[in-house]
Design a protein around this motif. Structure first.
Motif, PDB file in Angstrom:
ATOM      1  N   THR A  41       1.091  -1.127   0.014  1.00 18.79           N
ATOM      2  CA  THR A  41      -0.009   0.077   0.065  1.00 18.79           C
ATOM      3  C   THR A  41       0.748   1.355  -0.094  1.00 18.79           C
ATOM      4  N   ASP A  42       0.280   2.166   0.085  1.00 13.90           N
ATOM      5  CA  ASP A  42       1.028   3.658   0.032  1.00 13.90           C
ATOM      6  C   ASP A  42       1.870   4.102   1.322  1.00 13.90           C
ATOM      7  N   TYR A  43       1.390   3.336   2.250  1.00 12.25           N
ATOM      8  CA  TYR A  43       2.319   3.396   3.618  1.00 12.25           C
ATOM      9  C   TYR A  43       3.637   3.039   3.201  1.00 12.25           C
ATOM     10  N   TYR A  44       3.644   1.995   2.744  1.00 11.26           N
ATOM     11  CA  TYR A  44       5.045   1.254   2.478  1.00 11.26           C
ATOM     12  C   TYR A  44       5.614   2.204   1.177  1.00 11.26           C
ATOM     13  N   ARG A  45       5.277   2.197   0.087  1.00  6.27           N
ATOM     14  CA  ARG A  45       5.674   2.966  -0.981  1.00  6.27           C
ATOM     15  C   ARG A  45       5.843   4.258  -0.814  1.00  6.27           C
ATOM     16  N   ASN A  46       5.419   5.041   0.241  1.00  8.17           N
ATOM     17  CA  ASN A  46       5.770   6.401   0.475  1.00  8.17           C
ATOM     18  C   ASN A  46       6.704   6.585   1.745  1.00  8.17           C
ATOM     19  N   ASP A  47       6.940   5.507   2.452  1.00 10.27           N
ATOM     20  CA  ASP A  47       7.910   5.627   3.504  1.00 10.27           C
ATOM     21  C   ASP A  47       9.360   5.932   3.006  1.00 10.27           C
ATOM     22  N   THR A  48       9.848   6.830   3.899  1.00 13.84           N
ATOM     23  CA  THR A  48      11.103   7.550   3.286  1.00 13.84           C
ATOM     24  C   THR A  48      12.175   6.528   3.126  1.00 13.84           C
ATOM     25  N   ARG A  49      12.310   5.481   3.994  1.00 10.72           N
ATOM     26  CA  ARG A  49      13.149   4.490   4.057  1.00 10.72           C
ATOM     27  C   ARG A  49      12.987   3.562   2.934  1.00 10.72           C
ATOM     28  N   VAL A  50      11.848   3.391   2.652  1.00 13.67           N
ATOM     29  CA  VAL A  50      11.491   2.461   1.485  1.00 13.67           C
ATOM     30  C   VAL A  50      11.833   3.335   0.127  1.00 13.67           C
ATOM     31  N   ARG A  51      11.481   4.520   0.109  1.00  7.66           N
ATOM     32  CA  ARG A  51      11.864   5.350  -1.099  1.00  7.66           C
ATOM     33  C   ARG A  51      13.289   5.370  -1.350  1.00  7.66           C
ATOM     34  N   GLU A  52      13.968   5.711  -0.205  1.00  6.92           N
ATOM     35  CA  GLU A  52      15.447   5.838  -0.465  1.00  6.92           C
ATOM     36  C   GLU A  52      15.973   4.552  -1.174  1.00  6.92           C
ATOM     37  N   TYR A  53      15.601   3.217  -0.774  1.00  5.89           N
ATOM     38  CA  TYR A  53      15.914   2.013  -1.493  1.00  5.89           C
ATOM     39  C   TYR A  53      15.391   2.205  -2.658  1.00  5.89           C
ATOM     40  N   LEU A  54      14.092   2.230  -2.863  1.00  6.92           N
ATOM     41  CA  LEU A  54      13.445   2.070  -4.472  1.00  6.92           C
ATOM     42  C   LEU A  54      14.148   3.201  -5.207  1.00  6.92           C
ATOM     43  N   ASP A  55      14.168   4.415  -4.929  1.00  2.00           N
ATOM     44  CA  ASP A  55      14.862   5.341  -5.924  1.00  2.00           C
ATOM     45  C   ASP A  55      16.104   5.289  -6.079  1.00  2.00           C
ATOM     46  N   HIS A  56      16.955   5.132  -4.973  1.00  2.00           N
ATOM     47  CA  HIS A  56      18.540   5.342  -5.092  1.00  2.00           C
ATOM     48  C   HIS A  56      19.261   4.150  -4.704  1.00  2.00           C
ATOM     49  N   GLY A  57      18.652   2.963  -4.299  1.00  2.00           N
ATOM     50  CA  GLY A  57      19.235   1.813  -4.052  1.00  2.00           C
ATOM     51  C   GLY A  57      20.063   2.034  -2.627  1.00  2.00           C
ATOM     52  N   ILE A  58      19.583   2.879  -1.851  1.00  4.34           N
ATOM     53  CA  ILE A  58      20.359   2.933  -0.346  1.00  4.34           C
ATOM     54  C   ILE A  58      19.605   2.305   0.690  1.00  4.34           C
ATOM     55  N   CYS A  59      20.456   1.455   1.515  1.00  2.30           N
ATOM     56  CA  CYS A  59      19.521   0.486   2.301  1.00  2.30           C
ATOM     57  C   CYS A  59      20.630  -0.052   3.379  1.00  2.30           C
ATOM     58  N   PRO A  60      20.549   0.511   4.592  1.00  2.00           N
ATOM     59  CA  PRO A  60      21.505  -0.156   5.587  1.00  2.00           C
ATOM     60  C   PRO A  60      21.340  -1.510   6.023  1.00  2.00           C
ATOM     61  N   ASN A  61      19.772  -1.916   6.012  1.00  2.00           N
ATOM     62  CA  ASN A  61      19.809  -3.303   6.462  1.00  2.00           C
ATOM     63  C   ASN A  61      18.291  -3.824   5.732  1.00  2.00           C
ATOM     64  N   MET A  62      18.381  -4.540   5.015  1.00  2.00           N
ATOM     65  CA  MET A  62      17.234  -5.097   3.965  1.00  2.00           C
ATOM     66  C   MET A  62      16.332  -5.581   4.762  1.00  2.00           C
ATOM     67  N   LYS A  63      16.654  -6.519   5.882  1.00  2.00           N
ATOM     68  CA  LYS A  63      15.772  -7.029   6.636  1.00  2.00           C
ATOM     69  C   LYS A  63      14.512  -6.137   7.326  1.00  2.00           C
ATOM     70  N   ALA A  64      15.252  -4.962   7.527  1.00  2.00           N
ATOM     71  CA  ALA A  64      14.249  -3.892   8.052  1.00  2.00           C
ATOM     72  C   ALA A  64      13.237  -3.330   6.922  1.00  2.00           C
ATOM     73  N   ILE A  65      13.593  -3.356   5.810  1.00  2.00           N
ATOM     74  CA  ILE A  65      12.639  -3.233   4.600  1.00  2.00           C
ATOM     75  C   ILE A  65      11.732  -4.090   4.462  1.00  2.00           C
ATOM     76  N   ALA A  66      12.229  -5.453   4.651  1.00  2.00           N
ATOM     77  CA  ALA A  66      11.068  -6.682   4.690  1.00  2.00           C
ATOM     78  C   ALA A  66      10.114  -6.504   5.758  1.00  2.00           C
ATOM     79  N   LEU A  67      10.576  -6.168   6.836  1.00  2.00           N
ATOM     80  CA  LEU A  67       9.571  -5.896   8.057  1.00  2.00           C
ATOM     81  C   LEU A  67       8.879  -4.789   7.915  1.00  2.00           C
TER      82      LEU A  67
END
Ligand SMILES: Nc1ncnc2c1ncn2[C@@H]1O[C@H](COP(=O)(O)OP(=O)(O)OP(=O)(O)O)[C@@H](O)[C@H]1O
Ligand SMILES: Cc1cn([C@H]2C[C@H](O)[C@@H](COP(=O)(O)O)O2)c(=O)[nH]c1=O
Length: 205
Positions: A41-67
């Motif tokens: 849903t948009d809660y996930y899509r618009n989350d700044t941490r998710v956007r950082e990964y989806l738009d720029h590939g930046i992610c310190p911990n992939m499990k956190a995004i999966a959670l």
């Protein structure tokens, strides 16, 4: 009587939105109650941490995004999908948990971890997979969205080759596989053939 849960899956650009719209019209002509919904849903899509990964590939911990994604799907199930099914509404979901398995497998997480966080969510009555070469799906996405609006991962065909193989590993055995390169109406006919059988053989509204 519970409604049917239908999950429409496929790579970005495989034709999910197009087929969901045709299926929705088909259900409406039959006078059925339908909920069209989309995961994540948009809660996930618009989350700044998710956007950082989806738009720029930046992610310190992939499990956190999966959670974050698992929380989103669990909430969506409780808040939207289950109440609709209980009220006799048929639910068509654009993407479902199998997308999460496929994407996060590709992003390096193992199956058991993913099954722990997504595995208790309801299995669909029908899962449809629109199967198509990533080269074609990504070309479609580029034509639709323009190169500048494509997500970080969408710029690499190899990522989507991996996502596609992961899908094939995790989809339920009774998934309806459809060649996404077929003409839109031919795909629609294959979908409504299977949905028609479900409506006739299951105790549904
Ligand atoms: N069977 C088809 N043959 C040719 N083009 C198609 C077909 N189905 C859809 N398209 C076109 O491909 C593009 C992507 O389709 P659509 O938006 O339905 O895909 P999607 O799977 O929902 O994409 P996304 O996951 O990125 O939202 C659109 O421009 C659509 O018109
Ligand atoms: C299912 C799912 C998807 N994503 C990402 C990966 C895809 O490129 C996009 C899909 O977005 P669209 O608007 O549906 O084309 O989202 C993700 O990060 N996590 C997921 O669980």
């Amino acid at each position: 009587m519970s409604g049917l849960l239908i999950a429409v899956c496929g790579l970005d650009g495989a034709g999910k939105t197009t087929q969901i719209s045709l299926l929705n019209d088909w259900f409406l002509i039959k006078g059925k109650k339908i909920l069209l919904t989309k995961q994540p849903t948009d809660y996930y899509r618009n989350d700044t941490r998710v956007r950082e990964y989806l738009d720029h590939g930046i992610c310190p911990n992939m499990k956190a995004i999966a959670l974050l994604s698992a929380a989103d799907r669990t909430w969506h199930m409780a808040k939207e999908i289950e109440p609709a099914l209980h009220n006799g509404v048929h639910v068509i979901s654009d993407r479902y948990i199998y997308s999460s398995y496929a994407f996060f497998r590709t992003r390096g997480l193992d199956y058991d971890y993913l099954d722990n966080i997504y595995g208790t969510l309801k299995k669909p009555d029908l899962t449809i997979f629109l199967d198509l070469e990533p080269e074609i799906t990504l070309k479609r996405v580029m034509e639709r969205d323009g190169n500048e609006n494509m997500k970080y991962e969408e710029k690499d065909t190899k990522v989507f080759e991996q996502v596609r193989s992961s899908f094939l590993e995790v989809l339920p055995k009774d998934t309806l596989f459809i060649n996404g390169a077929l003409e839109k109406n031919t795909i629609h006919e294959q979908i409504v053939h299977r949905v028609g059988i479900l409506l006739e053989t299951r105790l549904v509204p």
